[in-house]
Write an enzyme that holds these catalytic residues in place. Structure first.
Site, PDB file in Angstrom:
ATOM      1  N   GLU A  93       0.828  -1.197   0.000  1.00 52.48           N
ATOM      2  CA  GLU A  93       0.000   0.000   0.000  1.00 52.48           C
ATOM      3  C   GLU A  93       0.865   1.251   0.000  1.00 52.48           C
ATOM      4  OE1 GLU A  93      -2.367  -0.132   3.521  1.00 52.48           O
ATOM      5  OE2 GLU A  93      -2.697  -2.276   3.242  1.00 52.48           O
TER       6      GLU A  93
ATOM      7  N   CYS B  36       3.093   8.655   1.486  1.00 53.34           N
ATOM      8  CA  CYS B  36       3.527   7.696   2.507  1.00 53.34           C
ATOM      9  C   CYS B  36       3.792   6.378   1.792  1.00 53.34           C
ATOM     10  CB  CYS B  36       2.445   7.544   3.566  1.00 53.34           C
ATOM     11  SG  CYS B  36       2.860   6.309   4.820  1.00 53.34           S
TER      12      CYS B  36
ATOM     13  N   CYS C 299       5.865  -7.147   7.239  1.00 55.87           N
ATOM     14  CA  CYS C 299       6.863  -6.611   8.160  1.00 55.87           C
ATOM     15  C   CYS C 299       7.158  -7.642   9.233  1.00 55.87           C
ATOM     16  CB  CYS C 299       6.348  -5.321   8.804  1.00 55.87           C
ATOM     17  SG  CYS C 299       7.586  -4.543   9.873  1.00 55.87           S
TER      18      CYS C 299
ATOM     19  N   CYS D  15       4.726  -5.284  15.463  1.00 51.77           N
ATOM     20  CA  CYS D  15       4.102  -4.364  16.423  1.00 51.77           C
ATOM     21  C   CYS D  15       2.633  -4.756  16.599  1.00 51.77           C
ATOM     22  CB  CYS D  15       4.216  -2.921  15.944  1.00 51.77           C
ATOM     23  SG  CYS D  15       5.920  -2.411  15.656  1.00 51.77           S
TER      24      CYS D  15
ATOM     25  N   CYS E  29      -0.378  -2.918  14.720  1.00 49.56           N
ATOM     26  CA  CYS E  29      -0.202  -2.615  13.302  1.00 49.56           C
ATOM     27  C   CYS E  29      -0.639  -3.782  12.426  1.00 49.56           C
ATOM     28  CB  CYS E  29       1.265  -2.280  13.045  1.00 49.56           C
ATOM     29  SG  CYS E  29       1.661  -2.141  11.308  1.00 49.56           S
TER      30      CYS E  29
ATOM     31  N   CYS F 143      -1.383   1.653   8.542  1.00 52.67           N
ATOM     32  CA  CYS F 143      -0.456   0.714   7.957  1.00 52.67           C
ATOM     33  C   CYS F 143      -1.043  -0.685   7.723  1.00 52.67           C
ATOM     34  CB  CYS F 143       0.641   0.626   9.004  1.00 52.67           C
ATOM     35  SG  CYS F 143       2.241   0.335   8.471  1.00 52.67           S
TER      36      CYS F 143
HETATM   37  S1  SF4 Z   1       4.413  -0.316  12.851  1.00 55.04           S
HETATM   38 FE1  SF4 Z   1       3.914  -1.997  11.446  1.00 55.04          FE
HETATM   39  S2  SF4 Z   1       5.137  -1.624   9.598  1.00 55.04           S
HETATM   40 FE2  SF4 Z   1       5.986  -0.340  11.236  1.00 55.04          FE
HETATM   41  S3  SF4 Z   1       7.615  -1.600  12.142  1.00 55.04           S
HETATM   42 FE3  SF4 Z   1       5.770  -2.036  13.356  1.00 55.04          FE
HETATM   43  S4  SF4 Z   1       4.840  -3.851  12.365  1.00 55.04           S
HETATM   44 FE4  SF4 Z   1       6.332  -2.979  10.913  1.00 55.04          FE
END
Ligand code: SF4
Length: 380
Positions: free
Chosen positions: A126, A140, A147, A151, A154, A370
């Protein structure tokens, strides 16, 4: 028939000149093509009207991926949460120099637009165009497919990490977002805050940003580019040593290791003290103030006591805290704090002498957080 080449956007200007010479094309042709791409927002060889038809056909053969051959491909337009199928060529044409194709475009009534792009290997990412009333037009962009950082708040981490994006895939995101703007407007800012951890893909990211900021590229000012990292100390130190001319944002999101461990697993490897020490090195080397990003998660890290602890952590630093009320994602358990909670948090920080900005959420209706659009369309 000539073989398909590597992506046109993977060539820097001097490389493109050298490659064109091997094709028997004069150096100025490379400049013409790049002007069409970067200044005139065109990705279609057939529209490059100051280049002869024969050369345009040659370039199309070398660099385009015919999309009309993909039977059954139906891109989507999503407005106000309603998905409408659009024609297969609504977003992409057969003579485009782009590698990917747009699978969905999502619009928000605050002016944000999100693209979900599918690459040749079927992986999707995206990117978002954000508009504000200060005439900022911000792209962005994503740096990885998925990833690995995990996190907890996210959606990008859902499904894990697949691969790094290439320089050309990052540039393509920027060019596609730039082309969404009316003719007289251009991107003014870049935030590397989409999916993925930028410091784990610097070999591709830095050349892409060099093109985006060069005079004969997108000509975006260096200080209008922000790289946002979850806090990988080695990556931050590499940026510092390279004296990159860009801004650095560190995703802190917690005032202590206990909370950060719980919402950002990366913290168990590199705790807060290590991250702050690397960010201090960036400030010392570049002289540029570091921004600390702090997503406010109701009941997790948003209390007045959390704010006071954060203020103690950042005391004596030349820093600014970007407070971001959480953008809710249906697949995740976190809640957005009330306005009163946000206010109390910000007041406590400011009262302790910390400079604060509140970044209001944009694009809630387009799954702008995200990874959300990619995740919501994963089976389609
Ligand atoms: S916020 Fe999302 S994209 Fe950013 S580092 Fe953490 S898991 Fe990865």
């Amino acid at each position: 028939m000539e073989e398909q080449n590597k992506p046109l956007l993977s060539y820097a200007q001097d490389e493109l000149i050298a490659y064109f010479e091997t094709l028997g094309l004069p150096a100025f042709r490379a400049g013409q093509v790049r002007r069409w791409i970067f200044s005139r927002k065109t990705d279609r060889f057939s529209l490059m009207s100051d280049i002869s038809k024969d050369v345009r056909a040659q370039l199309t053969t070398l660099f385009s991926r015919p999309k009309s051959a993909d039977v059954g491909f139906t891109p989507l337009l999503i407005a106000n949460g309603v998905q409408t199928p659009v024609a297969a060529d609504a977003y992409d044409s057969d003579d485009s120099l782009y590698e990917g194709r747009v699978v969905a475009k999502s619009l928000s009534d605050d002016g944000s637009e999100k693209l979900l792009i599918e690459w040749r290997d079927g992986r999707r990412v995206e990117c978002v165009l954000l508009r504000d009333d200060r005439d900022h037009r911000t792209a962005c962009v994503s740096v990885q497919v998925g990833c690995a950082m995990g996190c907890a708040f996210c959606a990008s981490g859902l499904g894990g990490f697949a691969r790094n994006l290439t320089k050309s895939e990052m540039l393509e995101q920027l060019l596609r977002l730039n082309a969404l703007l009316p003719k007289e407007e251009r991107l003014t800012h870049i935030v590397v805050m989409g999916t993925g951890e930028p410091t784990l893909n610097l070999d591709a990211l830095l050349p892409a940003l060099a093109e985006a900021t060069s005079k004969d590229g997108l000509d975006i000012g260096n200080r209008r580019v922000t790289i946002s990292t979850v806090g990988v100390p080695a990556g931050i130190r590499r940026l510092a040593e390279a004296k990159v001319p860009y801004k650095l944002a560190v995703s802190l999101h917690a005032p202590n290791d206990r909370i950060r461990d719980a919402i950002m697993p990366q913290n168990k490897i590199h705790p807060i003290a290590e991250v702050l020490s690397a960010a201090d090195a960036f400030f010392r080397t570049t002289g540029r103030r570091v921004t600390y990003e702090y997503i406010l998660l109701d009941g997790v890290n948003a209390s007045v006591e959390n704010a006071r602890e954060l203020a103690r952590l950042l005391r004596n630093k030349t820093a600014i805290v970007n407070v971001i009320p959480y953008n809710p994602a249906p697949e995740l358990p976190f809640k957005t704090p009330s306005n009163a909670t946000v206010r109390r948090f910000v007041d406590a920080l400011e009262g302790a002498g910390i400079q604060v900005k509140v970044r209001f959420r944009k694009g809630d209706k387009i799954n702008a957080a995200c990874g959300q659009l990619r995740w919501s369309l994963r089976d389609k």
